[in-house]
Write an enzyme that holds these catalytic residues in place. Sequence first.
Site, PDB file in Angstrom:
ATOM      1  N   SER A   1      43.937  45.811  41.843  1.00 30.41           N
ATOM      2  CA  SER A   1      44.389  45.613  40.455  1.00 30.41           C
ATOM      3  C   SER A   1      45.738  44.902  40.454  1.00 30.41           C
ATOM      4  CB  SER A   1      44.559  46.963  39.752  1.00 30.41           C
ATOM      5  OG  SER A   1      45.759  47.577  40.193  1.00 30.41           O
ATOM      6  N   ASP A   2      46.062  44.216  39.352  1.00 32.67           N
ATOM      7  CA  ASP A   2      47.456  43.827  39.193  1.00 32.67           C
ATOM      8  C   ASP A   2      48.250  45.118  38.973  1.00 32.67           C
ATOM      9  OD1 ASP A   2      49.846  42.513  38.971  1.00 32.67           O
ATOM     10  OD2 ASP A   2      49.123  40.976  37.615  1.00 32.67           O
ATOM     11  N   TRP A   3      49.550  45.023  39.159  1.00 24.23           N
ATOM     12  CA  TRP A   3      50.382  46.231  39.203  1.00 24.23           C
ATOM     13  C   TRP A   3      50.499  46.866  37.791  1.00 24.23           C
ATOM     14  CZ3 TRP A   3      49.193  44.542  43.556  1.00 24.23           C
ATOM     15  CH2 TRP A   3      49.763  44.964  44.750  1.00 24.23           C
ATOM     16  N   GLY A   4      49.669  47.880  37.567  1.00 27.98           N
ATOM     17  CA  GLY A   4      49.647  48.502  36.250  1.00 27.98           C
ATOM     18  C   GLY A   4      48.566  47.907  35.365  1.00 27.98           C
TER      19      GLY A   4
END
Length: 725
Positions: free
Chosen positions: A232-235
């Site tokens: 995932s992208d961060w968050g």
Amino acid sequence: MTKEKIEELIKELTLVEKIDMIHGNELFRTKAVERLGIPALTTSDGPMGVRQDYEKTKWLPMGFTNDKTSYLPSNTALAATWNINLAFETGNILGKEARGRGKDMILAPGINLQRSPLCGRNFEYMGEDPYLVSELVVPLIKGIEKNDVSSCVKHFAVNNQETKRLSVDVTVSDRALHELYLPGFKAAVQKGEAKAIMGAYNKFRGQHCCHNDLLLNKILREEWGFDGVVVSDWGGVHDTLEAAFHGLDIEMSVTDDFDHYFMANALKLAVEEGKVEESVIDEKVRRVLSVMNRLNMLDGERKPGSYNNILDREKLLQVARESVVLLKNDNHLLPLKTKKGMKILVVGDNANRTQATGGGSAEIKALYEITPLLGIAMEAGGNVTVTYEQGYDANTSGNIWDEEHQEKESWQAVSLEESADKSNYHGTVTEEMETKNKELAVRAVEAAKKADVVIYVGGLNHEHDTEGKDREELTLPYNQDELINHLLIANPNTVIVMLTGSPVGMNQWIHKAKTLVYSWYAGMEGGHALGEILFGKVNPSGKLPETLPISIETVPSHTLGEFPGGDSVNYGEGVFVGYRYYDTYHVPTLFSFGYGMSYTSFDIKNLKIINNSDIENVNITISVEATNAGKMPGAETIQVYIHSHNNSVIRPDKELRAFHKVFLKEGETQSVLISLDASAFTYFDEEKDCFFAEKGTYSILVGNCVSNIILSEKIELKEDYTVSK
Ligand code: BGC
């Protein structure tokens, strides 16, 4: 390690251990299972080199001195080289340095398409054409992964703006999706064999991209056969069950409440409650282990890598050299001819600014960075004097993420907060600063009158080319238009250099300027390369990977579509992005896609179709000759566009389908062979749900930019062809 061994490992792992392997347990790392010899997966940004180290759970730089690394040219710079070999070399350096710093996965490359010149992260991407992106991303990935390091190709998908980036819902037609926004990722997976893909922050058709069933399960895995991991992208994760079922393998975020990530305790509970079968978790763990195995992390010899290798600097210098695009050169003002006693004045904040530390997650703690001013002075020699006037002060807002900020907590700590979408670290220009800038401009113009030559280095910086924020207008910031106009009056021998990661407005002065050089965030040797080009030690050979429009009102995503939209954004321009629009609808631009001049001249001639299609296959080879007709060695990029004469759907007038950069000594001629298969003639047919080349007539157009077609030949496809999506 054999597949059977991996299966045995999975059987031995407890549910808790498995869950620990698929979410962040530090800001850039998952958790190891020491008792079974399974290491943690250590990731690092990013696309312009290996980022400095942060504390495990806080966005505080460790403050080491041993995490300084090579600062690589941005992807836009790389794209401007149109050089596949340099893409491989760049990837190889990035991978080698990542491994040398003990990383397993480098969060790069970024390959989202440039849909609007205003997108804050354009500098991290490769321009506006999916074919150019696809051709460059494959060798880049191969270079990275040659070093037992995984790439992580980002951001999948339709992540073309920063405004509301965490939530905006993208509406785009299937045709535009498959023709423009997906090909780079498809090439990364199928030809580059990338081991990891990063999901984007935004939504696509109502679902967040990090757990988007269509993107991850159907397209990425079922259609393209991707067998690596989706990170995932961060968050970027918002739902435990969607994350479980829709193809995500590893959840990362910016917060330190690791157990509360969606794929942590909540996922464990979902398994215990029977909402998610444990086999779903096993599948994710299997992919993680398989990638680790392919990186030789589980057993066997692993490449050690190294960083700041002196020989690599020469290669990065070559990338920087080939990235510089000469756009205008009236009266052959360039290259500059120095004579004893000559006075050169350098003006512009960008001339004396280091850029590596800015931009967001692409920041670099560079081993060193040669600024344009230093590079110019280095190449000018001791017989001339080089003086400097700032002209404008970009620190007006005091908020560029510079060296000083490197000591403080990163903006990333608050990057998931609502305000982070807009301008979490940009300030405003005060009256006092404006007065100061006026004074700086006056000083520069006065000095320009007394100089033999002025070199202006302006453009944008990472206050504007930055993650988390789009620009509001195309116009140059800091009142540069006015300054440039005055400089051109004060000294007509003013060389203009635009250092930027995106197109900028130049309409107010371009017709008065004799020269224009476009350069990018070109890495640690960027200023050196620029100096060499301005004084003629190196012949420019860069070509624009994106159109430079006249004004924002002419940009299709802003007029036919929406930019930046609201809670949702409609890509109403469909496939007419960049030159596909300007060229088809005869909309004037400042400089065309693919354009770039040289100090020498080239003839492109003798286009021949060597073989034609048969019923079974389309397999067309063309040959074309390029001659260096000038007096200096140089390189020309032969570009091949296809035009369809068939009218069943509206297609862009020209579409790039091949290119070849030829290096020629003075007087030398080379013959170039280029192959085209069926996919070169296709468009995406929404009803048939595949790429389709209808029988009929096509022109093969050969030129040195989209608006300068020099040769053309027609061919007939006798049958319809379909090509899977
Ligand atoms: C960016 C990613 C980056 C990640 C980790 C996010 O803000 O969108 O590109 O890799 O942070 O720093």
